[in-house]
Design an enzyme around this catalytic site. Structure first.
Site, PDB file in Angstrom:
ATOM      1  NE  ARG A 101      -3.062  -2.346  -0.853  1.00  0.00           N
ATOM      2  CZ  ARG A 101      -2.361  -1.265  -1.209  1.00  0.00           C
ATOM      3  NH1 ARG A 101      -1.092  -1.171  -0.875  1.00  0.00           N
ATOM      4  NH2 ARG A 101      -2.943  -0.304  -1.902  1.00  0.00           N
ATOM      5  N   GLY A 102      -1.111  -3.586   4.603  1.00  0.00           N
ATOM      6  CA  GLY A 102      -0.454  -2.478   5.298  1.00  0.00           C
ATOM      7  C   GLY A 102      -0.898  -2.305   6.744  1.00  0.00           C
ATOM      8  CB  ILE A 103      -1.186   0.824   8.725  1.00  0.00           C
ATOM      9  CG1 ILE A 103       0.294   1.245   8.579  1.00  0.00           C
ATOM     10  CG2 ILE A 103      -1.739   1.253  10.074  1.00  0.00           C
ATOM     11  CD1 ILE A 103       0.537   2.748   8.596  1.00  0.00           C
ATOM     12  NE  ARG A 160      -9.484   0.632  -3.323  1.00  0.00           N
ATOM     13  CZ  ARG A 160      -8.767   1.628  -3.817  1.00  0.00           C
ATOM     14  NH1 ARG A 160      -9.389   2.648  -4.396  1.00  0.00           N
ATOM     15  NH2 ARG A 160      -7.452   1.630  -3.725  1.00  0.00           N
ATOM     16  CG  ASP A 204     -13.955   3.167  -3.530  1.00  0.00           C
ATOM     17  OD1 ASP A 204     -13.641   4.196  -2.876  1.00  0.00           O
ATOM     18  OD2 ASP A 204     -13.476   2.896  -4.640  1.00  0.00           O
ATOM     19  CB  VAL A 205     -13.436   5.376   1.897  1.00  0.00           C
ATOM     20  CG1 VAL A 205     -13.182   4.227   2.856  1.00  0.00           C
ATOM     21  CG2 VAL A 205     -12.160   5.828   1.205  1.00  0.00           C
ATOM     22  N   GLY A 250      -6.308   5.169   2.885  1.00  0.00           N
ATOM     23  CA  GLY A 250      -5.714   6.440   2.455  1.00  0.00           C
ATOM     24  C   GLY A 250      -4.827   6.243   1.246  1.00  0.00           C
ATOM     25  CE1 TYR A 269      -1.208  10.282   2.946  1.00  0.00           C
ATOM     26  CE2 TYR A 269       0.611  11.393   4.032  1.00  0.00           C
ATOM     27  CZ  TYR A 269      -0.238  10.303   3.923  1.00  0.00           C
ATOM     28  OH  TYR A 269      -0.118   9.259   4.794  1.00  0.00           O
ATOM     29  CE  LYS A 321      -3.434  10.310   5.753  1.00  0.00           C
ATOM     30  NZ  LYS A 321      -4.387   9.235   6.141  1.00  0.00           N
ATOM     31  CB  ILE A 324       4.641   2.801   9.108  1.00  0.00           C
ATOM     32  CG1 ILE A 324       4.244   3.791  10.223  1.00  0.00           C
ATOM     33  CG2 ILE A 324       4.326   1.353   9.505  1.00  0.00           C
ATOM     34  CD1 ILE A 324       5.000   3.660  11.529  1.00  0.00           C
TER      35      ILE A 324
END
Ligand SMILES: NC(=O)c1ccc[n+]([C@@H]2O[C@H](COP(=O)([O-])OP(=O)(O)OC[C@H]3O[C@@H](n4cnc5c(N)ncnc54)[C@H](OP(=O)(O)O)[C@@H]3O)[C@@H](O)[C@H]2O)c1
Length: 236
Positions: free
Chosen positions: A14-16, A36, A50-51, A79, A142, A146, A175
């Site tokens: 999903r997402g980016i 996942r 899973d990271v 993330g 966060y 980053k 975003i």
């Protein structure tokens, strides 16, 4: 036209991450995503990982290598946020974000580097955030995770640069995804006022920067932080 590569994107369901996978597919690459749950866009191979779990990352890479060949381009995109004012932020709020966003990228890049060193070719793209260098009240965990990706990419650039491996950071601004939809309306409006472009970005606009960094035209770019933020983080 850029050389077709085998690409792995973490968090591509999903997402980016999903948009990045779509763009690599559109440009004719062999694309795998980790998820996942759910799956990547049409034309991608989805592998479960899973990271925060090195063994699952290792298994995912092995599956991609068997199906699509050695991974030549890796995008560490997975993330999370766990926003909280510092005084109320628990140690678990802090370490869980670091474990996913920073140590997760380490696990993925370390595993990817094995094959890249052997091939003497690699493109590593880490998805950071404008708040990594700009800072953000309520996001100390966060933002720290980053910002650390910049030092990580630059160290990899120095360590592996001579082997034709580049490591760059893409720093998206605001975003439109599930992650930003969770922010309170007032905070969203406040952010919008400070974006020179006067609008939020799309995941597809981030994807264009990522595919460009992975392509033949960006071979001499490494250790860079590429903002995709409508000017929000200028000068940072
Ligand atoms: N949206 C923005 O405005 C913005 C701005 C700057 C930077 N970013 C960064 O861009 C990246 C993608 O963000 P997004 O907005 O697309 O977020 P999102 O819609 O919340 O998606 C996050 C992705 O990461 C995956 N993920 C989270 N924890 C994971 C774990 N432990 N193992 C494997 N996958 C995991 C999620 O998988 P599940 O579906 O399984 O949860 C999902 O695929 C993140 O690194 C984020 O920090 C986003």
């Amino acid at each position: 036209m850029t050389t077709p590569r085998t690409v792995l994107i973490t968090g591509g369901n999903r997402g980016i991450g999903y948009a990045i996978a779509e763009e690599f597919v559109a440009q004719g690459h062999r694309v795998a995503v980790t998820a996942r749950s759910g799956s990547g866009p049409a034309g991608t191979l989805t592998v479960i990982a899973d990271v925060t779990d090195a063994a699952s990352i290792d298994a995912a890479f092995t599956e991609v290598e068997n199906e699509l060949g050695p991974v030549e381009v890796v995008v560490a995109n997975a993330g999370i946020t766990r926003d909280m004012l510092l005084l109320r932020m628990s140690e678990d709020d802090f370490t869980s974000v670091i474990d996913t966003n920073l140590t997760g990228a380490f696990r993925v890049v370390k595993r990817a580097s094995k094959g890249m060193l052997k091939a003497r070719f690699g493109r590593i793209v880490l998805i950071s955030s404008v708040v990594g260098l700009y800072g953000s009240a309520g996001q100390a965990n966060y933002s720290a995770s980053k910002a650390a990706l910049v030092g990580f990419a630059r160290s990899i650039s120095r360590e592996l640069g001579a082997r034709n491996i580049t490591a760059n950071v893409v720093a998206p601004g605001f975003i439109e995804t599930d992650m930003t939809a969770e922010l309170p309306e007032a905070q969203q409006a406040e952010y919008k006022k400070s974006i020179p472009a006067g609008r939020y970005g799309s995941a597809a606009e981030v994807a264009k920067a990522v595919t460009w960094l992975a392509g033949d035209d960006a071979a001499y770019i490494t250790g860079a932080v590429i903002p995709v933020d409508g000017g929000l983080g200028m000068g940072h």
